[in-house]
Design a protein around this motif. Structure first.
Motif, PDB file in Angstrom:
ATOM      1  N   SER A 151       0.842  -1.199   0.000  1.00  0.00           N
ATOM      2  CA  SER A 151       0.000   0.000   0.000  1.00  0.00           C
ATOM      3  C   SER A 151       0.877   1.249   0.000  1.00  0.00           C
ATOM      4  N   TRP A 152       0.842   1.967  -1.114  1.00  0.00           N
ATOM      5  CA  TRP A 152       1.590   3.215  -1.257  1.00  0.00           C
ATOM      6  C   TRP A 152       0.678   4.395  -0.905  1.00  0.00           C
ATOM      7  N   THR A 153       1.221   5.333  -0.142  1.00  0.00           N
ATOM      8  CA  THR A 153       0.528   6.584   0.141  1.00  0.00           C
ATOM      9  C   THR A 153       1.381   7.737  -0.375  1.00  0.00           C
ATOM     10  N   THR A 205       1.816  11.794  -0.877  1.00  0.00           N
ATOM     11  CA  THR A 205       1.380  13.099  -0.369  1.00  0.00           C
ATOM     12  C   THR A 205       1.934  14.210  -1.255  1.00  0.00           C
ATOM     13  N   VAL A 258      -3.597   7.110  -2.956  1.00  0.00           N
ATOM     14  CA  VAL A 258      -3.331   5.849  -2.261  1.00  0.00           C
ATOM     15  C   VAL A 258      -3.460   4.733  -3.296  1.00  0.00           C
TER      16      VAL A 258
END
Length: 222
Positions: free
Chosen positions: A63-65, A67, A73
């Motif tokens: 899971s990449w977040t 910003t 996401v």
């Protein structure tokens, strides 16, 4: 598809990206535990990478977040295969060498798994009424019985190679004759056809002398 033990570089491309772009990675293992690898950015925030070590077989979620610029996401599901089995990992009445000699050819790459499966089939569908000398692990100790069991499972693997591996036997064993013994389990709708078993399997068992292996004949009643 990665295997257990693989160390891979997970990567993410962000578009658009800029100086405010940041990224983090959360890796959820098949057992539910979570790790957060060190993430490295490059190309002005457009490319992000992280090392991931696959230590368990099963389904992993990456899971990449993101910003800043390009915030999002993203999830990736990765299926990890177990390390290929070797003979030391399984219970089998025959080795891949014995199978190769039986086939007079190179064994299939999944030979270890097939021999294990054939051994389970022999145990569950044929050997329940059988009495023979065995060790603490339930393996035969008499060389004649060992050789016969090895021939039986090799015959079953050869049979599967010709007709395909069934997912399971549809019901209890019916109507197999080994010498003077008739093995018959279940009744009516539980009947399973003979095509699930290699002809050479029962022949191998039938050739075992009665002083090496005997069969308990169930006559019914209390």
């Amino acid at each position: 598809m990665p295997d257990v033990g693989d160390l891979v570089t997970a990567s993410l491309t962000v578009d658009p990206a800029g100086v405010t772009t940041g990224a983090s990675l959360v890796v959820t293992r098949p057992d539910g535990s979570v790790v957060t690898p060190v993430v490295t950015g490059s190309d002005g925030g457009a490319t992000w990478t992280a090392p991931v070590s696959y230590t368990l077989a099963g389904i992993w979620r990456l899971s990449w977040t993101v910003t800043g610029t390009g915030a999002s996401v993203q999830h990736e599901v990765v299926s990890v295969a177990p390390a290929p089995a070797v003979m030391a990992d399984v219970r089998s009445y025959a080795t891949t060498t014995q199978l190769a000699n039986f086939l007079h050819a190179a064994p299939p790459l999944d030979a270890v798994e097939l021999l294990e499966r054939a051994t389970r089939l022999l145990d569950s569908d044929f050997l329940q009424p059988a009495v023979y000398d065995m060790d603490d692990d339930g393996m035969p100790t008499d060389p004649v019985v060992q050789a016969a069991f090895a021939e039986a499972v090799c015959a079953q693997v050869e049979f599967w190679g010709e007709v395909g591996v069934e997912t399971d036997v549809s019901g209890p064993l019916q109507g197999v004759v080994i010498g003077s013994v008739q093995l018959q389990y279940g009744a009516g709708a539980n009947r399973s056809g003979p095509d699930y078993y290699a002809p050479g399997l029962s022949r191998a068992l039938a050739n075992i002398p009665s002083d090496k292996l005997r069969w308990i004949v169930f006559t019914g009643g209390c």
